[in-house]
Structures are given as C-alpha cells and as structure tokens.
Design an enzyme around this catalytic site. Structure first.
Site, PDB file in Angstrom:
ATOM      1  N   ALA A 164       0.772  -1.400  -0.180  1.00 29.33           N
ATOM      2  CA  ALA A 164      -0.127   0.116   0.034  1.00 29.33           C
ATOM      3  C   ALA A 164       0.732   1.203   0.137  1.00 29.33           C
ATOM      4  O   ALA A 164       0.345   2.289  -0.172  1.00 29.33           O
ATOM      5  CB  ALA A 164      -0.893   0.087   1.107  1.00 29.33           C
ATOM      6  N   ARG A 199      10.562   7.134  -3.283  1.00 24.17           N
ATOM      7  CA  ARG A 199      11.831   7.202  -3.733  1.00 24.17           C
ATOM      8  C   ARG A 199      12.238   6.592  -4.972  1.00 24.17           C
ATOM      9  O   ARG A 199      13.204   6.814  -5.641  1.00 24.17           O
ATOM     10  CB  ARG A 199      12.702   6.279  -2.670  1.00 24.17           C
ATOM     11  CG  ARG A 199      12.938   7.111  -1.300  1.00 24.17           C
ATOM     12  CD  ARG A 199      13.508   6.145  -0.090  1.00 24.17           C
ATOM     13  NE  ARG A 199      12.359   5.335   0.542  1.00 24.17           N
ATOM     14  CZ  ARG A 199      12.724   4.564   1.373  1.00 24.17           C
ATOM     15  NH1 ARG A 199      13.873   4.331   1.751  1.00 24.17           N
ATOM     16  NH2 ARG A 199      11.532   3.896   1.823  1.00 24.17           N
ATOM     17  N   GLY A 237       1.024   3.466   7.755  1.00 21.91           N
ATOM     18  CA  GLY A 237       1.936   2.506   8.380  1.00 21.91           C
ATOM     19  C   GLY A 237       1.772   0.816   8.135  1.00 21.91           C
ATOM     20  O   GLY A 237       0.730   0.634   7.922  1.00 21.91           O
ATOM     21  N   GLY A 267      15.055  -1.070   9.841  1.00 18.32           N
ATOM     22  CA  GLY A 267      14.849  -1.060  11.307  1.00 18.32           C
ATOM     23  C   GLY A 267      15.964  -1.889  12.015  1.00 18.32           C
ATOM     24  O   GLY A 267      16.464  -3.106  11.246  1.00 18.32           O
ATOM     25  N   ASN A 285       1.863  -4.586 -48.511  1.00 20.31           N
ATOM     26  CA  ASN A 285       0.791  -5.219 -47.978  1.00 20.31           C
ATOM     27  C   ASN A 285      -0.450  -4.236 -47.648  1.00 20.31           C
ATOM     28  O   ASN A 285      -1.472  -4.428 -47.335  1.00 20.31           O
ATOM     29  CB  ASN A 285       1.017  -5.952 -46.697  1.00 20.31           C
ATOM     30  CG  ASN A 285       1.733  -5.150 -45.664  1.00 20.31           C
ATOM     31  OD1 ASN A 285       2.738  -4.006 -45.872  1.00 20.31           O
ATOM     32  ND2 ASN A 285       1.646  -5.426 -44.493  1.00 20.31           N
TER      33      ASN A 285
END
Ligand code: UD1
Ligand code: CA
Length: 476
Positions: A13, A18, A83, A145, A391
C-alpha cells in the site's frame, strides 16, 4: 503442538516515493514480473489458506494487475491510517475467523523465494514463538529497522532508523520486514499501537516489544544469505535486486544443462523455459513466456519475447516477438521478426529481413534485405534478395500468397492482394500486381536497351569516357 494453518499478508500500500515514478513501486518489473508478482509467486507455493495483498496508493492500477495475473490473491484496502502496522491490522481484520500463523511479506522484497520462506515458517513453528522475525547482519544497515537484543541475547524490540539513537543505529542486525506471527498476537496488540514516532505511522515493528512486555516469546531467524532480505526503495536498488534475481535464474538453467557463455549479459525472464543443450551467447534476452527447444543456439545480441524456438534453430543478432521459429531453422544476423511470424522447420529468415504476421513454409528461405508482411509462403520457396510485400494500400492490409517451390528474382515488389502459384518464377525487379499462375515466369520490367557509345559522346574527357575508350580499343 504446532499450528499448521497459514495466512499470508503482502504489504503493497505504500507510495514508493523514492522511486520517483508514475508507476507504483510494486509494479516495477524485474525478470518479467512486477516486484509484487515475485512475492506472490513465492507465496503461492506455501500452501496458505489466505493470501491477502494490502493496497492503497494507486490502488486501481495495482488491483488491475493483480486481478489479471494473480487472481488467487485477495485485495484488502488500507484506510487513511498510515504504516505497516495498520496495513497488517486491516488484513487480519478481513479474515476474522482465521486462527493460525500469519506470514507478513513486503511487496518490494522479491528475493525471498518459497524455499527460504518455508524454512522460515518451519523455524517459527519449531520455536513455538508468538512472533518470529527474519533478520540479517549486514555491512550497511542504514535505512532498515534495527533489531535490539537484551542481555540474554533474545530479541527485545525493533527500532526504526528514524527513531534510533546513535548506539541503536550502530547495530548491524536489521529487520528484514518479513515475519511470522500467531494471528492471536496480531489481533491482541495491533489495535493498541499508536503513531507517536518520527514518521507518525502505526509501526508493525512495535509488535515484538509489546509481545515481550506481555511475557510472550519473540524469536529471530538470522538468514545467512542476506540478499534474500534486499528490498527495492529506489531505482539503484531495483537494478541491483534485478541483477541478483537474474543471476539466480541463469544459474538455475546452467544446472539444467544450458550453456550460458556470459551470465552477466544474459537476461532470462522467470517464465521462460530452456531445454538442455541450448546455448545462449552474450547480450541475449530471453523474455516473457519464451520456450526454447534442445540444441538451439541463440545470440549474440538477440532478444526473444514470447517466442517458441524449435530444436537446433540458430538465431543470431535478432529481435523477435510472438513468433514461432521451427526446428533446424536459421535466423539473422539482423532479422526483425514481428508478431505472428511462423517460420516452419528448415526455413531461413536472413540478413536485414523484417517479417510480420506471415507463415513461411518448411524449407523456404527469405535470405536477404526483405520485408515480408501478411504473407503465406509455401514449402521450399526461395524469395530473392530485396523482396517487398506491399501489404498496405493506404486503407487496409492485404495478403500475399506464394506457393510451394516458387523462386522469385531479386528486388521484387508483390502488390497485395496477389497470389503466386506453385513452382512459378519471377524476373529480377518485377513488380507483381497480378496473380501468377502455377509454373509461369512473370516479367514486368521493360526489356533493356543499350545506347552504344553514349558515354564517349556525351561525357568526353571524363574518366568514364577514357575507360570506355580503352575498353573499346582492347576489344578491337
Ligand atoms: C520497513 C520496516 C523496517 C524494515 C524494512 C525492511 C516498518 C515500520 N519498518 O521499513 O523495520 O527494516 O521494512 O525492508 O515496518 N506499506 C503498506 N502500508 C503503509 C506503509 C507501507 O502497505 O502504510 C508497505 C509498503 O508498500 C512496502 C512495505 O509495507 O511494501 C514496507 O514499507 P516501506 O515504507 O518500504 O518500509 P521501510 O521504510 O522499508
Ligand atoms: Ca522498503
């Protein structure tokens, strides 16, 4: 007792700021699939009861691709609360009756294959933990993290880069963003998480600390191959992750018996299939659902998109899309083979030849400098150099039909619709506007007339005139 039911939640989501792209991040392709497609391909092999994809940013475009390519995934819409914690919360709320293990994956981490994930789930079950994190010890932890362990070495909590103290930021063990949770642990703790952090988001990474405070076990699975944790946040990482995935695919085919002269410049999409004893020369791109049979030699400098290539075909410096190239055929160098081309066994499409929507029969050859479009060629025909099938009459496309064993002269134009009967022949430079009966010779160029002595008379004093006069003397 281990719990064997599995649900998988894929987070997709986020905005992907970036990437600086019009395309949602998780739809950027590598190895012929969108990033989220690789995650779903691995997820689909784990025997899960539910696979949910959480979407919000550019939702309709993501859903459109998922519906077409990954119809087994259920879409869950994240609301305005931002989040990863909120994303998992809406997904777990969407399966209220599920009670088992929940594997959480990120749509931007395409290198975790099914085997890695199956091992990860097995470790979680063996540890009998409320949650297991996948972690890795890396040289450059920036952006991830950090996993903070207690004095006993057990996982205590995760700290996001943006919330980390200098000491915490110095920790080299990172959270890979892949987790297995007991569903009950998520249901209990996600609603209690706030947005009081540097990013104002509900962090999924707050859950381990909450579990610890509640006296529950949080395990970590430290992966040895750190590349499985690599995510894509910008275009540099997109290229790097793409390269790693390609290297894996190349190696897989090498072990299946394919000779790949230069792995660094050979790109093979995940869906392509290669038989043993295929040889791929440098700068070759085997794309889409291309299938190549045994003994074929492809490249150098060749791109095949959604093509079917027969046994022992030789294809040099060629660009081909949606074409069938038969057994023991010869293609290129410098052929441009467009959709709908079918080259039957033993046929040839040679140098600087473009073909489109055309069937070229067994043993037939179009060796040089030609355009063959909307054409059917029978068997064992030979099309002279420089042939053009005209063609298009400016309004609609028409077909050219060329029979078996037809041999055409150089530099012919076939003005479609037109038919050339079996065994017929044409002279050099013919412009074929009318059908040619079987076995006829068609000539459309006016007989040649030589005006003797023209150059010496009209171009006196030039090199050409002198050469002509010398030739005249020599033959006297
Ligand atoms: C996240 C982790 C971080 C970890 C890293 C591993 C959190 C708070 N941080 O950081 O600890 O080291 O992954 O790659 O979880 N997403 C949503 N909804 C949202 C926000 C994100 O579905 O509201 C999705 C994104 O589309 C993406 C994934 O969650 O697929 C991760 O989000 P991203 O913003 O890339 O998190 P990181 O900063 O990489
Ligand atoms: Ca990320």
């Amino acid at each position: 007792m281990t719990e064997n039911k599995l649900a998988i939640i894929v987070l997709a989501a986020g905005q992907g700021t970036r990437m600086k792209s019009r395309l949602p991040k998780v739809l950027h392709p590598i190895s012929g699939r969108p990033l989220v497609g690789h995650v779903l391909t691995a997820a689909s092999r784990l025997g899960a009861e539910h696979i949910e994809v959480v979407v919000r940013h550019d939702r309709d475009r993501v859903v459109d691709v998922l519906a077409k390519q990954y119809p087994d995934a259920t879409i869950v819409d994240q609301d305005d609360v931002p989040g990863t914690g909120r994303a998992v919360e809406v997904a777990i709320d969407a399966i209220p009756d599920f009670d088992g293990d929940v594997l959480v994956l990120s749509g931007d981490c395409p290198l975790a294959d099914a085997e890695t994930l199956a091992t990860f789930i097995a470790e979680h079950r063996a540890a009998d933990a409320a949650a297991t994190l996948m972690t890795a010890v890396v040289d450059e932890p920036a952006g991830y993290g950090r996993v903070i362990r207690d004095a006993e070495g057990d996982v205590d909590r995760i700290v996001e880069q943006k919330d980390a103290t200098a000491d915490e930021a110095a920790v080299a063990e990172i959270n890979a963003g892949m987790y297995v949770f007991r569903a009950s642990a998520l249901r209990e703790h996600l609603p209690t998480i706030g947005v009081d952090n540097a990013q104002g988001e509900k962090y999924l990474t707050d859950v381990p600390a909450l579990l610890r405070r509640a006296g529950q076990k949080v395990a970590a699975s430290v992966v040895k191959d750190v590349t499985v944790t690599f995510g894509v946040n910008d275009r540099a990482q997109l290229a790097e992750v793409g390269r790693l995935l390609n290297a894996r695919i190349v190696r897989r085919w090498q072990l299946e018996g394919v000779t790949i002269i230069d792995p660094a410049t050979t790109w093979i999409d995940d869906d392509a299939k290669l038989a043993p004893d295929v040889t791929l020369f440098p700068n070759t791109y085997i794309a889409g659902a291309t299938v190549v049979a045994a003994g074929a030699q492809i490249g150098p400098d060749t791109s095949l998109v959604d093509c079917e290539v027969g046994e022992d075909a030789v294809i040099r410096r060629t660009d081909a899309t949606l074409a069938v190239i038969g057994t023991k055929t010869n293609v290129g160098p410098f052929a441009y083979i467009r959709p709908g081309t079918v080259l039957a066994d033993g046929g040839k499409i040679g140098t600087f030849v473009e073909t489109k929507n055309s069937q070229i029969g067994a043993g037939s050859k179009v060796p040089h400098l030609s355009y063959i479009g909307d054409t059917t060629i029978g068997e064992r025909a030979n099309i002279g150099a420089g042939a053009i099938t005209a063609n298009y009459d400016d309004l609609v496309k028409h077909r050219t039909e060329i029979g078996d064993e037809v041999h055409t002269g150089s530099h012919n134009v076939f003005v479609a619709p037109v038919r050339i009967g079996d065994g017929a022949k044409t002279g050099a430079g013919a412009v074929v506007r009318k059908d040619i009966p079987a076995g006829a010779l068609a000539l459309s160029v006016a007989p040649q007339r030589n005006v003797e002595g023209w150059v010496e008379k009209n171009r006196a004093g030039t090199g050409a005139a002198e050469a002509a006069s010398r030739a005249g003397r020599a033959t006297e």
